[in-house]
Structures are given as structure tokens and as C-alpha cells.
Design a protein around this motif. Structure first.
Motif, mmCIF file in Angstrom:
data_model
loop_
_atom_site.group_PDB
_atom_site.id
_atom_site.type_symbol
_atom_site.label_atom_id
_atom_site.label_comp_id
_atom_site.label_asym_id
_atom_site.label_seq_id
_atom_site.Cartn_x
_atom_site.Cartn_y
_atom_site.Cartn_z
ATOM 1 N N PRO A 122 -35.672 -26.457 51.415
ATOM 2 C CA PRO A 122 -36.462 -27.164 52.575
ATOM 3 C C PRO A 122 -36.545 -26.076 53.741
ATOM 4 C CG PRO A 122 -33.992 -27.520 52.570
ATOM 5 C CD PRO A 122 -33.998 -26.900 51.349
ATOM 6 N N CYS A 178 -36.104 -35.259 55.185
ATOM 7 C CA CYS A 178 -34.793 -34.188 55.280
ATOM 8 C C CYS A 178 -33.908 -34.971 56.534
ATOM 9 C CB CYS A 178 -35.065 -32.859 55.384
ATOM 10 S SG CYS A 178 -35.879 -32.606 57.077
ATOM 11 N N HIS A 236 -40.921 -28.762 51.585
ATOM 12 C CA HIS A 236 -39.892 -28.276 50.589
ATOM 13 C C HIS A 236 -40.630 -27.428 49.478
ATOM 14 C CE1 HIS A 236 -37.700 -31.352 52.702
ATOM 15 N NE2 HIS A 236 -36.516 -31.208 52.086
ATOM 16 N N ARG A 264 -34.661 -26.451 44.890
ATOM 17 C CA ARG A 264 -35.208 -27.047 45.988
ATOM 18 C C ARG A 264 -34.850 -26.497 47.558
ATOM 19 N NH1 ARG A 264 -34.188 -32.023 49.137
ATOM 20 N NH2 ARG A 264 -36.240 -33.266 49.427
#
Length: 362
Positions: A160, A117, A142, A158
């Protein structure tokens, strides 16, 4: 020289219809109040926390909130969070779960994975001598929340767990269209993500053309509000933009007798006859001396099995046959601003005008 006869005109008696529809669509969700280092620094300052304590007292607290929200939802739904690794194909895993679970609306599964990330790190600015937040590559946990949405079909969000929490949402346009046709009692046969028969192609096309973007935004905000613990902390401020889009043109033949031989001829012609200028023209660009020198390194024609592909930067055109009855021409881009259209442009001085401008990522 006469204009060449269109394939759809030449084989009109053998074609049951042509459908233009978006296929794969991936969008990013960005929280604007914390989407760059200076903005996040202001949030940390407002919270009364020193930058040196950013990770321990600020970012880590948010991480724990994000994780707790997902675990609470999984517990309430009676779903086990499944950890996955790089060697595991998420699509195959979800497909196996669907085979047992069925396609009823609701959460299909929740997967967790440690993935890269882009995040903020506290570093010293050697020019000013002060600490500041800077962009740095990193890794964090994630969560992939796979949903069977009543309107958009199988999709995933998705999430994080580390700031700035850039969300990613995926859905398939053909799945969305399928659900709309069911509601309107349009008969169809679907195989491998394409329709080999539609009883009313014109009505199906009009459904695609009436796709409501604002309704999609509302649904995305609803999902973020449910699954993202920090969603309301900055008065929402969630901005959605297109990351990747695929637009498919399906020429559907009435039977499987015509396309196989025709496709072999099309591939040979495409390899030999299509030049750089043709690709530029199809994508709405003009081929100049400068661009011709650039395209020589980036434009490739690839044949993989029965697929032919032309690429130009972040945009590509693919052609392949499906189910011996569908000829698909698919344009894929990771930068929709590559294309231009006539729209209203707002200038910084507040004035507006209609002009030919890049497509907005929103």
C-alpha cells in the motif's frame, strides 16, 4: 468396538504415499513503530509536524516516496506497471504473462490497483477537545509485485502507498517443495498444484518438516528493503504474522481406477455420518453444551461439485479429489491461534512456563 481401519491402511496396496504440506500461505508485515494511532502521532511529533498537517506534510510525502521507488524499479527492469480493476482476475493476468515470459527467477510483473485500506485520519476528540489520529477506512493505490523467486516460486508482495503500510506476502508451499525436490534430484510429476507421483515420498515429507521459518523472515525483510521506500525510516521494526494458512494432506493413489468410486462413498458417508462433535474433535476442540448451540449457526456441510466442506468460525476442513488420483484433505484458517500446542509461554512479569497455549501468529 474395535478401532475403525484407517483408509490408508485399508487401501495400502493402492496408495503410493501420503504427503502433508502447507499450501497457500499469506502473511502480513506490520511496521510496529507506526502500527497504531498513538505510535504514528509520536512519529509526526518527532518530525516537528503538527497533526493538522499530517496528511499534506507527512503521509503524502511518504506516499510519493513509495510510488517513486516502485516506478524506479519498474523502469530499471524494463517492466510496465499494469493498472487493474475489480473485474480483472490478477491470477489469470499473471498466468498469461508467465506463458510468454517463462518461469525464470525475477520480477514477473507489477500491477497497480485502488483498493480499500485501514488508515489514520485527523479527527477531533470531543472529550478532550484536541485533535488526534484515529483509525478510519479508506482507499489508496496498492502495488502487487509478482516475483518468480528461486526458492519460493511464484509469490507476490502487496504494497500500500498510504500509512501505516501494512504489507501482504503470498506464496505456495507446493511450489517451494517442488524447487527443493529439483535440487535433491527427487523425481516427481505435478498437475494442478498437487503431486501425482513422487519417487521418494519420505524424503519429500522430511523436506517439508524442515521448513526454515527464520529463512523465510530473512527473505521477506530483503523484499521489503528492496521495494518499500519507507522500510528503513523506523529502524525497520517490521513484524511478520500469519494471516491465512492452508495445510493439505494428499493421499496419492497409484492409478486412477480406485479413487473415483471410493470418493463417492466418502462423500456420502461424510454428509450422513459426520457430526459437530467429529469436527470439534478433528480441530482439537471439545464440544460442550454452550459450543453446540454456537456451532449450529456456523457449522455447515457444503457440497460443491466433488468438494465437501465443514466450517467452524475462521477455520474450515475441505475434502476433494484431484486428477482422479489424489485425495486431498485441506485445513484452512484465518486465525492460527484457533489451534493450541505445547510451547513456552512468557508472562508479563518475566516468568516463563511450558503449557498448552494458542499457536502464535508469528
Amino acid at each position: 468396538m474395535k478401532n475403525p481401519e484407517l483408509l490408508t491402511k485399508r487401501f495400502e496396496q493402492n496408495i503410493s504415499g501420503v504427503l502433508n504440506c502447507f499450501d497457500r500461505l499469506v502473511v502480513f508485515g506490520t511496521y510496529q513503530p507506526i502500527c497504531y494511532p498513538q505510535a504514528m502521532s509520536w512519529q509526526v511529533h518527532t518530525a516537528g509536524i503538527k497533526l493538522v498537517d499530517y496528511e499534506k506534510r507527512f503521509a503524502n510525502r511518504l506516499r510519493l516516496e513509495m510510488t517513486a521507488r516502485i516506478k524506479a524499479i519498474a523502469s530499471k527492469e524494463g517492466i510496465q506497471i499494469i493498472p487493474v480493476y475489480a473485474s480483472i482476475r490478477k491470477e489469470a493476468l499473471v498466468s498469461d504473462i508467465l506463458a510468454t515470459r517463462g518461469k525464470n527467477p525475477g520480477i514477473v510483473c507489477i500491477l497497480s490497483a485502488m483498493e480499500s485500506c485501514r488508515c489514520f485520519k485527523v479527527r477531533k476528540n470531543h472529550k478532550t477537545g484536541y485533535l488526534e489520529l484515529q483509525w478510519k477506512p479508506g482507499k489508496c493505490l496498492h502495488y502487487y509485485v509478482y516475483l518468480m523467486d528461486a526458492e519460493y516460486g511464484l509469490c507476490y508482495l502487496r504494497i500500500p502507498t498510504w500509512a501505516p503500510f501494512r504489507l501482504q506476502f503470498y506464496f505456495n508451499g507446493h511450489d517451494w517443495l517442488e524447487r527443493r525436490m529439483v535440487k535433491e534430484s527427487i523425481k516427481y510429476r505435478k498437475a494442478d498444484n498437487c503431486f501425482v507421483h513422487i519417487s521418494d515420498v519420505k524424503r519429500a515429507q522430511s523436506i517439508v518438516d524442515s521448513f526454515n521459518v527464520r529463512h523465510l523472515h530473512q527473505r521477506l525483510d530483503q523484499l521489503a528493503d528492496r521495494f518499500v521506500a519507507v522500510h528503513g525510516q523506523w529502524h525497520q521494526g517490521l513484524h511478520w504474522s500469519i494471516y491465512q494458512a492452508e495445510w493439505a494432506t494428499d493421499v496419492v493413489f497409484k492409478s486412477g481406477r480406485i479413487l473415483p468410486a471410493l470418493y463417492e462413498e466418502l462423500v456420502r458417508t461424510a454428509v450422513v455420518e459426520i457430526k459437530c462433535a467429529d469436527i470439534y474433535g478433528f480441530l482439537g476442540r471439545r464440544l460442550s453444551t454452550k459450543s453446540a448451540s454456537q456451532v449450529s449457526n456456523r457449522l455447515q456441510t457444503l457440497i460443491e461439485g466433488t468438494r465437501i466442506k465443514h466450517s467452524l468460525g475462521k477455520t474450515s476442513i475441505k475434502m476433494y479429489d484431484k486428477q482422479a488420483r489424489v485425495l486431498r484433505i485441506e485445513t484452512t484458517t484465518s486465525d492460527v491461534s484457533f489451534f493450541k500446542h505445547r510451547r513456552e509461554v512468557r508472562h508479563r512479569d518475566g516468568t516463563r512456563e511450558m503449557k498448552h497455549a494458542p499457536v502464535r501468529k508469528t
